[in-house]
Design an enzyme around this catalytic site. Structure first.
Site, PDB file in Angstrom:
ATOM      1  N   CYS A  24      -9.972  46.948   6.277  1.00  0.00           N
ATOM      2  CA  CYS A  24     -11.811  46.745   5.953  1.00  0.00           C
ATOM      3  C   CYS A  24     -11.590  46.101   4.909  1.00  0.00           C
ATOM      4  O   CYS A  24     -12.111  46.204   3.393  1.00  0.00           O
ATOM      5  CB  CYS A  24     -12.192  47.790   5.879  1.00  0.00           C
ATOM      6  SG  CYS A  24     -11.676  49.206   5.233  1.00  0.00           S
ATOM      7  N   ARG A  75     -20.105  51.460   2.267  1.00  0.00           N
ATOM      8  CA  ARG A  75     -19.344  52.616   0.940  1.00  0.00           C
ATOM      9  C   ARG A  75     -20.560  52.940   0.977  1.00  0.00           C
ATOM     10  O   ARG A  75     -21.232  53.128  -0.024  1.00  0.00           O
ATOM     11  CB  ARG A  75     -18.565  51.475  -0.486  1.00  0.00           C
ATOM     12  CG  ARG A  75     -17.694  50.555   0.042  1.00  0.00           C
ATOM     13  CD  ARG A  75     -17.312  49.247   0.175  1.00  0.00           C
ATOM     14  NE  ARG A  75     -18.324  47.913   0.783  1.00  0.00           N
ATOM     15  CZ  ARG A  75     -17.882  46.628   0.433  1.00  0.00           C
ATOM     16  NH1 ARG A  75     -16.979  46.037   0.636  1.00  0.00           N
ATOM     17  NH2 ARG A  75     -19.232  46.420   1.304  1.00  0.00           N
ATOM     18  N   GLU A 115      -4.404  53.577   2.483  1.00  0.00           N
ATOM     19  CA  GLU A 115      -4.485  52.842   0.798  1.00  0.00           C
ATOM     20  C   GLU A 115      -3.510  52.634   0.002  1.00  0.00           C
ATOM     21  O   GLU A 115      -3.394  52.493  -1.144  1.00  0.00           O
ATOM     22  CB  GLU A 115      -5.842  52.648   0.346  1.00  0.00           C
ATOM     23  CG  GLU A 115      -6.132  53.486   0.665  1.00  0.00           C
ATOM     24  CD  GLU A 115      -8.179  53.802   0.036  1.00  0.00           C
ATOM     25  OE1 GLU A 115      -8.509  52.606  -0.816  1.00  0.00           O
ATOM     26  OE2 GLU A 115      -8.512  54.686   0.452  1.00  0.00           O
ATOM     27  N   HIS A 141     -15.630   8.300  -3.463  1.00  0.00           N
ATOM     28  CA  HIS A 141     -14.468   9.065  -3.737  1.00  0.00           C
ATOM     29  C   HIS A 141     -14.841  11.162  -4.086  1.00  0.00           C
ATOM     30  O   HIS A 141     -14.843  11.658  -3.546  1.00  0.00           O
ATOM     31  CB  HIS A 141     -14.157   8.961  -5.680  1.00  0.00           C
ATOM     32  CG  HIS A 141     -13.703  10.192  -5.971  1.00  0.00           C
ATOM     33  ND1 HIS A 141     -14.137  10.921  -7.061  1.00  0.00           N
ATOM     34  CD2 HIS A 141     -12.569  10.663  -6.192  1.00  0.00           C
ATOM     35  CE1 HIS A 141     -13.053  12.078  -7.829  1.00  0.00           C
ATOM     36  NE2 HIS A 141     -11.851  11.437  -7.023  1.00  0.00           N
ATOM     37  N   ARG A 157       0.923  -1.004   0.390  1.00  0.00           N
ATOM     38  CA  ARG A 157       0.162  -0.025   0.148  1.00  0.00           C
ATOM     39  C   ARG A 157       0.489   1.224  -0.037  1.00  0.00           C
ATOM     40  O   ARG A 157       1.373   1.556   0.930  1.00  0.00           O
ATOM     41  CB  ARG A 157      -0.869  -0.091   1.096  1.00  0.00           C
ATOM     42  CG  ARG A 157      -1.182  -1.282   1.555  1.00  0.00           C
ATOM     43  CD  ARG A 157      -2.678  -1.374   2.215  1.00  0.00           C
ATOM     44  NE  ARG A 157      -3.352  -2.411   2.932  1.00  0.00           N
ATOM     45  CZ  ARG A 157      -4.334  -2.703   2.056  1.00  0.00           C
ATOM     46  NH1 ARG A 157      -5.295  -2.232   1.016  1.00  0.00           N
ATOM     47  NH2 ARG A 157      -5.613  -3.934   2.253  1.00  0.00           N
ATOM     48  N   GLY A 209      -7.549  49.771   4.024  1.00  0.00           N
ATOM     49  CA  GLY A 209      -7.784  49.278   2.608  1.00  0.00           C
ATOM     50  C   GLY A 209      -6.537  48.492   1.662  1.00  0.00           C
ATOM     51  O   GLY A 209      -6.066  48.913   1.396  1.00  0.00           O
ATOM     52  N   THR A 210      -7.054  47.276   2.397  1.00  0.00           N
ATOM     53  CA  THR A 210      -5.902  46.207   1.196  1.00  0.00           C
ATOM     54  C   THR A 210      -6.360  45.636  -0.157  1.00  0.00           C
ATOM     55  O   THR A 210      -5.139  45.553  -0.520  1.00  0.00           O
ATOM     56  CB  THR A 210      -5.471  44.834   1.954  1.00  0.00           C
ATOM     57  OG1 THR A 210      -7.090  44.417   2.363  1.00  0.00           O
ATOM     58  CG2 THR A 210      -5.141  44.964   3.868  1.00  0.00           C
ATOM     59  N   ASN A 211      -7.366  46.291  -0.092  1.00  0.00           N
ATOM     60  CA  ASN A 211      -6.642  46.005  -1.702  1.00  0.00           C
ATOM     61  C   ASN A 211      -6.067  46.578  -2.953  1.00  0.00           C
ATOM     62  O   ASN A 211      -5.844  46.639  -3.679  1.00  0.00           O
ATOM     63  CB  ASN A 211      -8.939  45.912  -2.382  1.00  0.00           C
ATOM     64  CG  ASN A 211      -9.623  45.323  -1.430  1.00  0.00           C
ATOM     65  OD1 ASN A 211      -9.086  44.177  -1.210  1.00  0.00           O
ATOM     66  ND2 ASN A 211     -10.909  45.445  -1.267  1.00  0.00           N
ATOM     67  N   ASP A 212      -6.753  48.327  -2.273  1.00  0.00           N
ATOM     68  CA  ASP A 212      -5.751  49.234  -2.904  1.00  0.00           C
ATOM     69  C   ASP A 212      -4.391  49.388  -2.524  1.00  0.00           C
ATOM     70  O   ASP A 212      -3.923  49.737  -3.801  1.00  0.00           O
ATOM     71  CB  ASP A 212      -6.899  50.361  -3.042  1.00  0.00           C
ATOM     72  CG  ASP A 212      -7.918  50.879  -4.009  1.00  0.00           C
ATOM     73  OD1 ASP A 212      -7.720  49.824  -5.008  1.00  0.00           O
ATOM     74  OD2 ASP A 212      -8.607  51.729  -3.805  1.00  0.00           O
TER      75      ASP A 212
END
Length: 892
Positions: A835, A565, A749, A459, A96, A770-773
């Protein structure tokens, strides 16, 4: 060289420090069972170090490993009293393959190694069962040829059918002569079509199986899995070899799965299933009797061909050892019980929570341990829809509840059909007899999975649970006709494209579409969240601007709104027209007139949010996007807007053209709008303050709004906007005759805001990252366009993960940490939060905990995930730093 072979038998086992790393999951588990003096078949594991040694010698088995194999066989012979290739009581082996983690694509198990044209008759005489001996030999030849010689298993089925037709038998040979004739056909086919032979020397059989198992590490499926899950190529695999157990031979044989608890209730009692090994042919199959272990334990333990109480004791001992619910694979051979594998019991998200809470109540584990045992991302599975029960729907059939949740969709009988329908945005249920690894893509695209065969560990079940899709397996009353594309349930016939509903929690298959509901997160889930809230330090807020979102977030335990927003409030009905009137106005007076129309709308929106949050913090971001986003785009909309404003269409088109930007993300937006058009800030500030007073008077809860200025890079920008906000606050105070408490802060940001965080903190009451920008500006990557190449970066190993999903600790994270240090140096009491999208990502939350942020904010349905992830991060950080547990409410 490192040790290559590790032996095990009941009561003793050679176990290296990192057993899973060296022995693979199967080898490590058998070694653990043996060391606990539990019944296991004796054997040995060829370690990953041997795989690496073979790899360095171009995949040829080194002579030293061959010598170790011979020594291992001799040890097994002495333990079992059997001989490899013996004239009496021959030793047969199972091989196995496993890695340190579950790994699709690597070699399947090969059983009955050691059988050849002579030992098959020796075994037949020993057992007085020629059919069983030859059936085992047939299975060995097929699996050996498939793994070692890359033979197509279907060809052996064709040979068997042809030989049966010639000799006059149907399912299998009836005499020894018939069996020998079939085996001869197999040998001839392998010689003729593959130019090879199945060795008659057992040791050569074993070495060839071992070499082929090693080579399977580079199977395309295994390679893809390693890349996807970050498993190092040099981790390698191990092969566990043990004495065969004849668990399919007679009515005293079988196999099963035992669980130490009833996972549906968390109760400590044996559950699982047992399949009796013997049919007329002796094989385990669809018609073999299957028994519920819980029923056997309470009703008729005599129906179990071994000592059921002994199995129960073994399972309980394992649970006590690992302090968790365990799942044990076992086999029974002629009345003798053997444990083959153990693991922490596989469970749904709801079952995991239930067991963790129950173990805590029983004082087996502490609250913090219960928290750490739940994967935060798995909580998302609890948010799947369930069926709204009624008497109106028709149950087509029932199977096993294999993965929770309910789904409605059109029947599709293949992955290709799922893909075609998914491109048309249609919901689909993948319906198969059983699924295979090549169906995984279709399972990902489908809304749910239904299989006719298989159980809760098949499976389909395992994959569906892993990807969070509802799944029903083993719906044996249904039948598929793949040629006609139809599904039969008794007299009822459904075609591909017809709608069905599956319930992965009850196993029901229902005709047509039914109403679905989202579950209430109470009971054990609520208890776990209480544990998490006691353990975490960071607060958890939500990103929300509609009452529905705000109420959902509160129900999920959000402690306020971390990002409202405001631009999302302006895109409907009269609001968008007023916005367009404001934007298209030719002077400040015209803009103020339009803003006067928006003021009561904004105020009403904020009142409702303040009331829902009942005194919890609400962070309102001032208007952020560029103004052109609000303007009409189609000819019809332009004409409608021109008519509303009583101006020529050309004037509207000219204004639209004047607001166009080459790169809007870095253009006229955020605080730049507020500086260009301060009347917008003044309207929004007035709406916020008047709403705060009104909501406070209605609810009696003190409302302290937080006004967030977006896209600040200069302190003077924040000074300018804050001055306008303060001026409006003074006016509203004078008008209403009462003071207003509020905070003004900024969204961090931009890289320059990071560098100047100490100066900006002099006037900001709070920062919200603002971690996106920030990720966009740090990387110089547009999030909207990144999909074109980020997947390539991840596939090539240039990036480990998408930085827009999980914070880039070395780049973006380093800058956040810098800003935190600078801000707190200037203003120790400043509130710091995040945020962006990463606010709901468990890996990012761990970084935010380490960095010392006060809260994270995320979408409503990720609030429970963030609460649990924040608790886990606090616990781990406390342990790593040697500090005691921290309580957010105690520390403030």
């Amino acid at each position: 060289m490192p040790k290559r072979i590790f032996t095990f038998s009941r009561g003793s086992a050679e176990r290296p420090a990192d057993a899973a790393e060296a022995l693979g999951l199967k080898g490590a588990n058998l070694a653990l069972l043996a060391s606990l003096d539990l019944p296991v078949p004796p054997g040995f594991t060829v370690a990953t170090s041997a795989w690496r040694e073979a790899k360095s010698e171009s995949n040829a088995l080194p002579q030293a490993l061959r010598a170790d194999l011979r020594a291992g066989i001799e040890w097994l012979e002495s333990v079992t009293g059997r001989r490899f290739d013996g004239d009496v009581r021959p030793l047969l082996l199972a091989a196995r393959t496993s890695a340190r983690v579950q790994m699709p694509g690597i070699a399947e198990s090969v059983l009955d190694i050691g059988l050849n044209d002579r030992t098959v008759d020796v075994l037949a005489r020993e057992l007085n069962d020629a059919a069983f001996a030859y059936r085992s030999y047939r299975r060995f030849i097929e699996s050996y040829a498939s793994l070692v010689l890359d033979a197509d298993p279907a060809e052996f089925e064709e040979i068997s059918d042809a030989e049966g037709e010639r000799a006059g038998w149907t399912e299998e040979p009836q005499t020894v002569a018939d069996w020998r004739a079939l085996i001869a056909c197999y040998h001839a086919h392998i010689d003729r079509e593959l130019g090879a032979v199945v060795p008659q020397t057992p040791l050569e059989q074993l070495t060839n199986v071992l070499a082929a198992s090693f080579a399977s590490w580079r199977h395309p499926v295994a390679t893809s899995h390693r890349l996807l899950h970050g498993v190092p190529e040099n981790a390698g695999l191990a092969v566990t070899v043990h004495a065969m157990i004849f668990n399919e031979r007679n009515q005293k044989s079988g196999r099963g799965r035992a669980v130490s608890r009833d996972l549906t209730t968390g109760e400590s009692r044996l559950s699982g299933e047992f399949t009796l090994g013997a049919r007329g042919s002796g094989e385990i199959g669809d018609s073999a009797p299957v028994f519920d272990l819980a029923a056997l334990a309470s009703e008729d333990p005599a129906g179990f061909p071994a000592d059921l109480s002994e199995l129960t004791q073994h399972v309980r001992r394992l649970e006590a050892h690992v302090c968790d619910a365990v799942e044990v694979d076992f086999m029974i051979g002629d009345g003798a019980l053997f444990l083959m594998q153990s693991r922490v019991a596989r469970r749904t998200a709801a079952e995991a929570i239930r067991v963790a809470v129950e173990l805590t109540k029983e004082e087996i584990i502490e609250e913090n341990e219960a928290i750490l045992r739940i994967d935060p991302a798995s909580l998302d599975l609890l948010l799947h829809p369930t069926i709204e029960r009624s008497d109106d729907y028709v149950v087509l059939g029932r199977g096993m509840p294999a993965s929770p949740g309910a789904a409605t969709g059109e029947i599709a009988f293949s992955t290709e059909r799922v893909q075609a329908r998914a491109k048309e945005d249609r919901t689909v249920i993948l319906v198969r007899n059983e699924t295979y690894p090549e169906d995984i893509h279709g399972m990902h695209l489908a809304d749910g999975v239904l299989t006719i065969r298989g159980g809760t560990t098949s499976h389909a079940a395992v994959v569906a649970r892993g990807i969070g899709k509802p799944c029903v397996t083993g719906a044996g009353s249904l039948r598929i006709n793949a040629e006609t594309g139809t599904l039969f349930a008794g007299d009822r016939v459904l075609k591909e494209g017809d709608e069905i509903t599956i319930d992965g929690s009850s196993g029901e298959v229902i005709v047509g579409a039914v109403a679905l509901l989202r579950p209430s997160l109470t009971g054990d889930f609520a208890t776990l969240m209480e544990f998490a809230d006691r353990a975490r330090r960071m607060g958890v807020r939500t990103n929300a601007e509609t009452p529905i979102e705000a109420r959902s977030a509160r129900a999920f335990g959000a402690e306020g709104i971390g990002l409202c927003r405001t631009e999302h409030m302006f895109f409907e009905g009269d609001r968008i027209q007023a916005m367009r009137e404001m934007i298209l106005a030719s002077d400040a007076e015209g803009r103020r007139a339009a803003l006067d129309k928006l003021l009561p709308i904004q105020r009403s929106d904020f009142v409702e949010l303040f009331e829902i949050m009942a005194g919890l913090p609400v962070t309102i971001r001032l208007l952020d996007p560029p103004l052109h986003e609000f303007l009409p785009k189609s000819d019809g909309e332009i004409a409608e807007t021109a008519a509303m404003l009583s101006v020529d269409e050309a004037v509207v088109r000219q204004r639209i053209a004047g607001l166009e930007e080459f790169n809007p993300m870095l253009g006229h937006r955020g605080c730049r709008l507020a500086i260009s058009y301060p009347e917008i800030v003044e309207m929004q500030a007035r709406a916020i303050f008047e709403a705060a007073i009104e909501a406070g008077e209605k609810t009696g809860d003190a409302v302290v709004p937080e006004i967030m200025v977006p896209l600040v890079s200069l302190r003077r920008e924040l000074d300018f906007v804050k001055e306008r906000v303060d001026r409006v606050a003074a006016l509203v105070t004078a008008e209403r005759g009462r003071g207003i408490d509020y905070h003004v802060g900024t969204m961090i940001e931009l890289p320059r805001a990071i560098v100047r965080a100490d100066t900006i903190a002099e006037v900001a009451d709070f920062f919200s990252f603002g971690t996106n920008d920030l990720t966009q500006t740090v990387y110089g990557i547009s999030r909207d366009d990144a999909a074109n190449f980020l997947s390539t970066y991840i596939r090539q190993g240039i990036l480990e993960r998408d930085p827009f999903q999980t914070v880039d600790v070395e780049g973006v994270g380093e800058l956040i940490a810098m800003a935190v240090e600078k801000a707190r140096r200037t203003r120790p009491d400043i509130t710091l939060g995040v945020c962006g999208e990463q606010g709901g990502d468990p890996a990012s939350i761990a970084f935010f905990e380490e960095t010392g942020l006060d809260y994270v904010s995320c979408s409503p349905f990720r609030v429970p995930i963030a609460r649990l992830a924040a608790a886990q991060s606090a616990i781990r950080f406390s342990r790593a730093s040697g500090r005691g547990g921290r309580n957010r409410r105690q520390d403030g």
